[in-house]
Structure formats: structure tokens, C-alpha cells
Scaffold this motif. Structure first.
Motif, PDB file in Angstrom:
ATOM      1  N   GLU A 148       0.869  -1.175   0.000  1.00  0.00           N
ATOM      2  CA  GLU A 148       0.000   0.000   0.000  1.00  0.00           C
ATOM      3  C   GLU A 148       0.908   1.227   0.000  1.00  0.00           C
ATOM      4  O   GLU A 148       1.477   1.592   1.034  1.00  0.00           O
ATOM      5  CB  GLU A 148      -0.909  -0.010   1.237  1.00  0.00           C
ATOM      6  CG  GLU A 148      -1.833  -1.211   1.306  1.00  0.00           C
ATOM      7  CD  GLU A 148      -2.635  -1.255   2.602  1.00  0.00           C
ATOM      8  OE1 GLU A 148      -2.481  -0.315   3.421  1.00  0.00           O
ATOM      9  OE2 GLU A 148      -3.404  -2.209   2.808  1.00  0.00           O
ATOM     10  N   PRO A 149       1.082   1.887  -1.141  1.00  0.00           N
ATOM     11  CA  PRO A 149       2.043   2.987  -1.236  1.00  0.00           C
ATOM     12  C   PRO A 149       1.556   4.243  -0.512  1.00  0.00           C
ATOM     13  O   PRO A 149       0.365   4.555  -0.527  1.00  0.00           O
ATOM     14  CB  PRO A 149       2.148   3.222  -2.737  1.00  0.00           C
ATOM     15  CG  PRO A 149       0.811   2.818  -3.262  1.00  0.00           C
ATOM     16  CD  PRO A 149       0.382   1.652  -2.416  1.00  0.00           C
ATOM     17  N   VAL A 150       2.482   4.940   0.115  1.00  0.00           N
ATOM     18  CA  VAL A 150       2.150   6.183   0.819  1.00  0.00           C
ATOM     19  C   VAL A 150       2.760   7.388   0.109  1.00  0.00           C
ATOM     20  O   VAL A 150       2.063   8.314  -0.285  1.00  0.00           O
ATOM     21  CB  VAL A 150       2.630   6.140   2.281  1.00  0.00           C
ATOM     22  CG1 VAL A 150       2.421   7.487   2.964  1.00  0.00           C
ATOM     23  CG2 VAL A 150       1.890   5.056   3.043  1.00  0.00           C
ATOM     24  N   GLN A 151       4.086   7.353  -0.060  1.00  0.00           N
ATOM     25  CA  GLN A 151       4.748   8.515  -0.678  1.00  0.00           C
ATOM     26  C   GLN A 151       6.132   8.115  -1.182  1.00  0.00           C
ATOM     27  O   GLN A 151       6.802   7.264  -0.604  1.00  0.00           O
ATOM     28  CB  GLN A 151       4.883   9.664   0.326  1.00  0.00           C
ATOM     29  CG  GLN A 151       5.342  10.975  -0.289  1.00  0.00           C
ATOM     30  CD  GLN A 151       5.296  12.110   0.715  1.00  0.00           C
ATOM     31  OE1 GLN A 151       5.375  11.914   1.917  1.00  0.00           O
ATOM     32  NE2 GLN A 151       5.165  13.329   0.229  1.00  0.00           N
ATOM     33  N   MET A 152       6.543   8.771  -2.279  1.00  0.00           N
ATOM     34  CA  MET A 152       7.903   8.607  -2.776  1.00  0.00           C
ATOM     35  C   MET A 152       8.786   9.680  -2.152  1.00  0.00           C
ATOM     36  O   MET A 152       8.344  10.798  -1.894  1.00  0.00           O
ATOM     37  CB  MET A 152       7.935   8.716  -4.300  1.00  0.00           C
ATOM     38  CG  MET A 152       7.281   7.553  -5.006  1.00  0.00           C
ATOM     39  SD  MET A 152       7.422   7.680  -6.817  1.00  0.00           S
ATOM     40  CE  MET A 152       6.341   9.086  -7.148  1.00  0.00           C
ATOM     41  N   VAL A 153      10.039   9.324  -1.920  1.00  0.00           N
ATOM     42  CA  VAL A 153      11.022  10.241  -1.346  1.00  0.00           C
ATOM     43  C   VAL A 153      12.287  10.146  -2.188  1.00  0.00           C
ATOM     44  O   VAL A 153      12.738   9.044  -2.514  1.00  0.00           O
ATOM     45  CB  VAL A 153      11.348   9.876   0.123  1.00  0.00           C
ATOM     46  CG1 VAL A 153      12.424  10.806   0.685  1.00  0.00           C
ATOM     47  CG2 VAL A 153      10.086   9.952   0.975  1.00  0.00           C
ATOM     48  N   THR A 154      12.841  11.293  -2.562  1.00  0.00           N
ATOM     49  CA  THR A 154      14.095  11.299  -3.309  1.00  0.00           C
ATOM     50  C   THR A 154      15.189  11.975  -2.494  1.00  0.00           C
ATOM     51  O   THR A 154      14.946  12.976  -1.823  1.00  0.00           O
ATOM     52  CB  THR A 154      13.942  12.021  -4.668  1.00  0.00           C
ATOM     53  OG1 THR A 154      15.213  12.058  -5.324  1.00  0.00           O
ATOM     54  CG2 THR A 154      13.428  13.436  -4.492  1.00  0.00           C
ATOM     55  N   THR A 155      16.376  11.393  -2.544  1.00  0.00           N
ATOM     56  CA  THR A 155      17.536  11.971  -1.854  1.00  0.00           C
ATOM     57  C   THR A 155      18.381  12.803  -2.808  1.00  0.00           C
ATOM     58  O   THR A 155      19.381  13.380  -2.398  1.00  0.00           O
ATOM     59  CB  THR A 155      18.430  10.861  -1.270  1.00  0.00           C
ATOM     60  OG1 THR A 155      18.992  10.089  -2.346  1.00  0.00           O
ATOM     61  CG2 THR A 155      17.635   9.962  -0.353  1.00  0.00           C
ATOM     62  N   GLY A 156      17.976  12.876  -4.082  1.00  0.00           N
ATOM     63  CA  GLY A 156      18.775  13.549  -5.082  1.00  0.00           C
ATOM     64  C   GLY A 156      19.587  12.564  -5.900  1.00  0.00           C
ATOM     65  O   GLY A 156      19.902  12.803  -7.063  1.00  0.00           O
ATOM     66  N   ARG A 157      19.937  11.420  -5.296  1.00  0.00           N
ATOM     67  CA  ARG A 157      20.689  10.381  -5.998  1.00  0.00           C
ATOM     68  C   ARG A 157      19.803   9.171  -6.298  1.00  0.00           C
ATOM     69  O   ARG A 157      19.981   8.506  -7.305  1.00  0.00           O
ATOM     70  CB  ARG A 157      21.885   9.931  -5.163  1.00  0.00           C
ATOM     71  CG  ARG A 157      22.945  10.989  -4.952  1.00  0.00           C
ATOM     72  CD  ARG A 157      24.081  10.483  -4.070  1.00  0.00           C
ATOM     73  NE  ARG A 157      24.749   9.317  -4.642  1.00  0.00           N
ATOM     74  CZ  ARG A 157      24.678   8.098  -4.148  1.00  0.00           C
ATOM     75  NH1 ARG A 157      23.933   7.851  -3.068  1.00  0.00           N
ATOM     76  NH2 ARG A 157      25.336   7.097  -4.708  1.00  0.00           N
ATOM     77  N   ARG A 158      18.878   8.902  -5.413  1.00  0.00           N
ATOM     78  CA  ARG A 158      18.012   7.736  -5.582  1.00  0.00           C
ATOM     79  C   ARG A 158      16.577   8.095  -5.196  1.00  0.00           C
ATOM     80  O   ARG A 158      16.334   9.036  -4.455  1.00  0.00           O
ATOM     81  CB  ARG A 158      18.489   6.562  -4.717  1.00  0.00           C
ATOM     82  CG  ARG A 158      19.801   5.937  -5.180  1.00  0.00           C
ATOM     83  CD  ARG A 158      20.064   4.634  -4.432  1.00  0.00           C
ATOM     84  NE  ARG A 158      21.254   3.964  -4.921  1.00  0.00           N
ATOM     85  CZ  ARG A 158      22.465   4.093  -4.398  1.00  0.00           C
ATOM     86  NH1 ARG A 158      22.636   4.881  -3.342  1.00  0.00           N
ATOM     87  NH2 ARG A 158      23.493   3.452  -4.895  1.00  0.00           N
ATOM     88  N   TRP A 159      15.631   7.280  -5.728  1.00  0.00           N
ATOM     89  CA  TRP A 159      14.219   7.403  -5.392  1.00  0.00           C
ATOM     90  C   TRP A 159      13.817   6.214  -4.524  1.00  0.00           C
ATOM     91  O   TRP A 159      14.222   5.084  -4.774  1.00  0.00           O
ATOM     92  CB  TRP A 159      13.365   7.399  -6.663  1.00  0.00           C
ATOM     93  CG  TRP A 159      13.463   8.644  -7.478  1.00  0.00           C
ATOM     94  CD1 TRP A 159      14.474   8.988  -8.336  1.00  0.00           C
ATOM     95  CD2 TRP A 159      12.519   9.720  -7.533  1.00  0.00           C
ATOM     96  NE1 TRP A 159      14.221  10.197  -8.909  1.00  0.00           N
ATOM     97  CE2 TRP A 159      13.030  10.669  -8.447  1.00  0.00           C
ATOM     98  CE3 TRP A 159      11.299   9.965  -6.905  1.00  0.00           C
ATOM     99  CZ2 TRP A 159      12.340  11.849  -8.736  1.00  0.00           C
ATOM    100  CZ3 TRP A 159      10.619  11.136  -7.198  1.00  0.00           C
ATOM    101  CH2 TRP A 159      11.144  12.063  -8.100  1.00  0.00           C
TER     102      TRP A 159
END
Length: 322
Positions: free
Chosen positions: A174-185
Motif C-alpha cells: 500500500e504505497p504512501v509517498q515517494m522520497v528522493t535523496t537527489g541520488r536515488r528514489w
């Protein structure tokens, strides 16, 4: 359209419709200084040009710019045009597969129609900026869209996941949110089979599909904080916690969020939580931060620091002139 008063008024009308969600007919007549009949004619001209202007009948009725089947030209003010151009230049070296080429094409189109003074300002920003391209991992844009829609619509996502040990597993989340660090998702999601929250790297996903099975969002931790804790600590053999005599913001300037997590102690000290596979490596990098430090855990890190201190003392001792 000819460059006459009608054309200018239609452009003004388009700008108003893009500025906020809806306008009443009376508001538009006052803004444009024309009759309601002229507003209706101008709205029809915009529709003929492909702009999906929607009308609401009745008392208090009005107009809004809806979502269409194709993207019409946009009206941008000076600040918006500069911000868009600079963002496109940044996207041209991003980590979304295919986005770099698309950003370059969009930037070329925008550059062609921008007034010379704005084009000059954008190029000045570009010429004065150097981009350090790190070893980021590209992610397919269609994958991002699929997961984003699933997060929005609260539907489950199924995919094959490549685990750190090289094995693959089938996941349903059950997906909530994507987060990016600038290098990876990353994706923060509730893993249905493991009955717990999990973090998934998008570049390790394949055969991704969203289902029609909707779910009710459950209470969850802050996605950015959860992902940061996961990627900075869990993949490593050792998790270190160290008190540093420095404001949290100063430490965050030196420690990227994908490397470590910083907690403010509000007493001039902060706590750095960072992971690593080698205690000697951790000792060296914590010492290199240059702050007074107190090791909280693990005990083995204290031994690694003591060993580092002995080696440095030997290096600085007698015999350096030989």
C-alpha cells in the motif's frame, strides 16, 4: 490571431484563468473592462484554440480552465519563466530516465520564445553555476507516474523487487509517498505480507503494476523521516550514534540526508545517527567533521577511535624529518 486589441484581451483572459481555479462572469467583465457577451466570445475563441475552458451556468456561474487532452501553450510571467528555465536546466542532469532529453527539448522551445532580456538572465544563472553530477541511478519516468497515481488513488501496487542479497521477491504494498535523496528514489509503503512499513528503492523494482484494489490509508510515520532512517542506517553492519557539540544545522550542512540523520538536542549539542560497514571508516569520518564528540553507541566504535588516535599520534611523532 492578429496582434490587435482582441488578441491582447484574449491573452489577458487566458492569464486570468491560469492564475486561479475559477472566475465568475462578473469578475471577468470587470477585470477585462468588456461586456459579458464579449467574455463569452473570447472564451469560445480560447476553446477553438484548444484550451478546455469550462463554464458553470446559473446564478454565480463562471469559468475555469480544465484539464484537456493536450497541453496548450502557457502564459508565464517573468519570474515564472526564469524559474521554469532554470528548473529545466537542472532536470537535464537529473535521475529520471528520459527526462534529461525531454528537459533539453522543452528548454529549447522555451528559449526560442523568451524575450531577449529574460533569456540573458537565464543564461547568466546557467553560466555562473556548475553542476556536480553524482553516481545517481536513473528511474523510468513511467514507473514514477504509476506509483504516484497509486499513492494518490490509494490502490495497491504489485512488483518484483531485487533484494540487496541479489534475490528477487514478489511484493504487494500500500504505497504512501515517494522520497528522493537527489541520488536515488525510494517508496515508503505498507508491506501487506510482512504486516509492517517498508522502504523500497525504485531502481530495484520491475514488473510494476497498480491494482484496482483500493485501501483505506492507515496512520503512518513521516515518510521523509522514515526513509532517511532506513537508508542511513539499516543497510549497514554498524549503526553509530554520536553526540556532537555543534548546532544541528551545521552538522546537516556536512552530512547529506542519505548518509546520516541529525537530531537537535536544543542545548548546543545534537545527535548524529550514521551507518557503516567498517568501524574504522566511521571513526575517521566522524573525526573529520571537526566537532567535539561523545560516542553513544556502539562500544566497538570507541575502540576504533582509540586505534585511530594511536595511529595519528604515531604519524605525528619523531622521525617525520626522515
Amino acid at each position: 490571431m492578429k496582434a490587435d486589441g482582441t488578441s491582447e484581451r484574449i491573452l489577458r483572459l487566458l492569464g486570468l484563468l491560469q492564475r486561479r481555479p475559477s472566475w465568475t462572469a462578473d469578475e471577468l467583465t470587470r477585470e477585462l473592462g468588456v461586456t459579458a457577451r464579449s467574455v463569452r466570445r473570447d472564451v469560445q475563441r480560447l476553446r477553438n484554440l484548444g484550451y478546455p475552458v469550462q463554464a458553470r451556468a446559473g446564478v454565480g456561474g463562471g469559468y475555469r480552465l480544465g484539464a484537456g487532452t493536450r497541453l496548450p501553450p502557457l502564459l508565464l510571467d517573468d519570474q515564472e519563466a526564469i524559474a521554469t528555465a532554470v528548473s529545466l536546466r537542472m532536470a537535464s542532469v537529473g535521475t529520471v530516465a528520459g527526462a534529461s532529453e525531454a528537459a533539453v527539448r522543452a528548454l529549447a522551445k522555451l528559449d526560442q520564445v523568451m524575450p531577449p532580456r529574460l533569456r540573458s538572465e537565464v543564461r547568466a544563472v546557467h553560466d555562473a553555476t556548475a553542476t556536480l553530477v553524482g553516481p545517481g541511478v536513473e528511474v523510468d519516468a513511467e514507473l514514477l507516474v504509476t506509483i504516484a497515481r497509486a499513492c494518490r488513488d490509494h490502490v495497491r501496487v504489485h512488483f518484483s523487487y531485487l533484494r540487496p542479497d541479489g534475490r528477487r521477491s514478489q511484493r504487494s504494498v500500500e504505497p504512501v509517498q515517494m522520497v528522493t535523496t537527489g541520488r536515488r528514489w525510494y517508496l515508503m509503503a505498507w508491506d501487506a505480507e510482512r504486516d509492517d512499513w517498508r522502504t523500497f528503492r525504485l531502481d530495484r523494482m520491475s514488473e510494476v503494476s497498480s491494482s484496482t484494489l483500493r485501501f483505506s490509508p492507515r496512520p503512518h510515520p513521516d515518510p521523509a523521516t522514515y526513509v532517511q532512517r532506513s537508508v542511513s542506517g539499516s543497510p549497514y553492519r554498524h549503526l553509530a550514534r554520536v553526540r556532537l557539540h555543534a548546532p544541528a544545522e551545521r552538522v546537516r550542512e556536512r552530512v547529506p540526508p542519505q548518509v546520516g540523520r541529525v537530531e537537535d538536542q536544543n542545548d548546543g549539542w545534537c545527535v548524529l545517527e550514521v551507518g557503516g560497514d567498517d568501524l574504522d571508516w566511521l571513526a575517521l569520518h566522524i573525526a573529520a567533521l571537526g566537532f567535539e564528540a561523545e560516542i553513544l553507541q556502539p562500544d566497538g566504535l570507541r575502540e576504533a577511535v582509540a586505534g585511530l588516535a594511536r595511529r595519528l599520534a604515531t604519524m605525528a611523532g619523531p622521525g617525520q624529518s626522515r
